[in-house]
Enzyme design. Structure first.
Site, PDB file in Angstrom:
ATOM      1  N   LEU A  47       6.631   1.634   8.191  1.00 57.44           N
ATOM      2  CA  LEU A  47       7.473   0.487   8.516  1.00 57.44           C
ATOM      3  C   LEU A  47       8.945   0.791   8.258  1.00 57.44           C
ATOM      4  O   LEU A  47       9.826   0.342   9.001  1.00 57.44           O
ATOM      5  CB  LEU A  47       7.011  -0.746   7.758  1.00 57.44           C
ATOM      6  CG  LEU A  47       5.586  -1.233   8.088  1.00 57.44           C
ATOM      7  CD1 LEU A  47       5.257  -2.487   7.299  1.00 57.44           C
ATOM      8  CD2 LEU A  47       5.383  -1.451   9.568  1.00 57.44           C
ATOM      9  N   THR A  61       0.842  -1.197   0.000  1.00 61.93           N
ATOM     10  CA  THR A  61       0.000   0.000   0.000  1.00 61.93           C
ATOM     11  C   THR A  61       0.876   1.245   0.000  1.00 61.93           C
ATOM     12  O   THR A  61       2.006   1.208  -0.482  1.00 61.93           O
ATOM     13  CB  THR A  61      -0.971  -0.022   1.199  1.00 61.93           C
ATOM     14  OG1 THR A  61      -0.201  -0.172   2.398  1.00 61.93           O
ATOM     15  CG2 THR A  61      -1.986  -1.151   1.087  1.00 61.93           C
ATOM     16  N   VAL A  97       0.861   4.480   2.644  1.00 58.46           N
ATOM     17  CA  VAL A  97       1.393   5.021   3.900  1.00 58.46           C
ATOM     18  C   VAL A  97       2.154   3.938   4.667  1.00 58.46           C
ATOM     19  O   VAL A  97       3.187   4.210   5.283  1.00 58.46           O
ATOM     20  CB  VAL A  97       0.249   5.613   4.776  1.00 58.46           C
ATOM     21  CG1 VAL A  97       0.775   6.080   6.126  1.00 58.46           C
ATOM     22  CG2 VAL A  97      -0.443   6.754   4.046  1.00 58.46           C
ATOM     23  N   CYS A  98       1.685   2.706   4.603  1.00 56.95           N
ATOM     24  CA  CYS A  98       2.267   1.601   5.375  1.00 56.95           C
ATOM     25  C   CYS A  98       3.772   1.437   5.174  1.00 56.95           C
ATOM     26  O   CYS A  98       4.516   1.355   6.159  1.00 56.95           O
ATOM     27  CB  CYS A  98       1.542   0.294   5.079  1.00 56.95           C
ATOM     28  SG  CYS A  98      -0.214   0.347   5.479  1.00 56.95           S
ATOM     29  N   PRO A  99       4.286   1.410   3.933  1.00 59.75           N
ATOM     30  CA  PRO A  99       5.734   1.230   3.804  1.00 59.75           C
ATOM     31  C   PRO A  99       6.530   2.400   4.373  1.00 59.75           C
ATOM     32  O   PRO A  99       7.633   2.206   4.869  1.00 59.75           O
ATOM     33  CB  PRO A  99       5.956   1.071   2.289  1.00 59.75           C
ATOM     34  CG  PRO A  99       4.731   1.581   1.639  1.00 59.75           C
ATOM     35  CD  PRO A  99       3.609   1.416   2.625  1.00 59.75           C
TER      36      PRO A  99
END
Length: 187
Positions: free
Chosen positions: A51, A44, A46-48
């Site tokens: 993380l 996706t 924003v997720c990377p």
């Protein structure tokens, strides 16, 4: 009812970490501080970024004796595929936990039932398995690992210094407060 100061519920899951699939459970987390970071999905937007930010700060968490767990409702196989294909996720050395049954997302009350995805939930768990910090965001709002580090340091400080509390914007080495009748109205 808040999850603060409650014990995490029993669970068993499989995670991808450093080229291997590993078993993770509530028992795995006992005996040390843990940070559990829920995110909506692999591959996706924003997720990377979140993380990767955690990955860039992972060494500091490790120095503090903190294990980090990234959790989504994807499988551990999807986590491996994402790790193998994303430059941002290649930096991740902490466990990426698969939660395809949404057991963890339900246990931590971050599941969006109609979507089968988790909200952006952050939980700090003490060595006894109690939730000491929880923060849940709308999925469009990214988090900041440096602020999470500050909060974990405050939680660890309060745990090791009974009777003291950390004021707003407290940083390691700054003054704390000892609540008493003498302080009422003087801050």
């Amino acid at each position: 009812m808040s999850l603060i100061n409650t014990h995490i519920k029993p669970f068993k899951a499989t995670a991808y970490q450093n080229g291997k699939f590993i078993d993770v459970s509530n028992e795995t987390m006992k005996g040390k501080w843990s940070v559990v970071v829920f995110y909506p999905a692999d591959f996706t937007f924003v997720c990377p970024t979140e993380l990767e930010d955690l990955a860039n700060n992972y060494a500091e968490f490790q120095k503090m004796g903190v294990d980090v767990y990234g959790v989504s409702t994807d499988t551990h196989f999807a986590h491996k595929a994402w790790h193998d294909t994303s430059d941002a996720i290649k930096k991740v050395q902490y466990a990426l936990v698969g939660d395809p049954t949404a057991t963890l997302a339900r246990n931590f009350e971050v599941l969006i039932e109609e979507e089968g995805l988790a909200l952006r939930g952050t939980f700090v768990i003490n060595p006894e398995g109690q939730i000491k910090i929880m923060e849940v965001h709308d999925n469009g709002i990214g988090r900041d690992a440096s602020e999470l580090l500050r909060k974990v340091k405050a939680a660890q400080y309060v745990a090791s210094h009974p009777g003291e509390v950390c004021p707003a914007k407290w940083t390691e080495g700054a003054e704390t407060l000892t609540p008493s009748l003498d302080l009422v109205g003087k801050i």
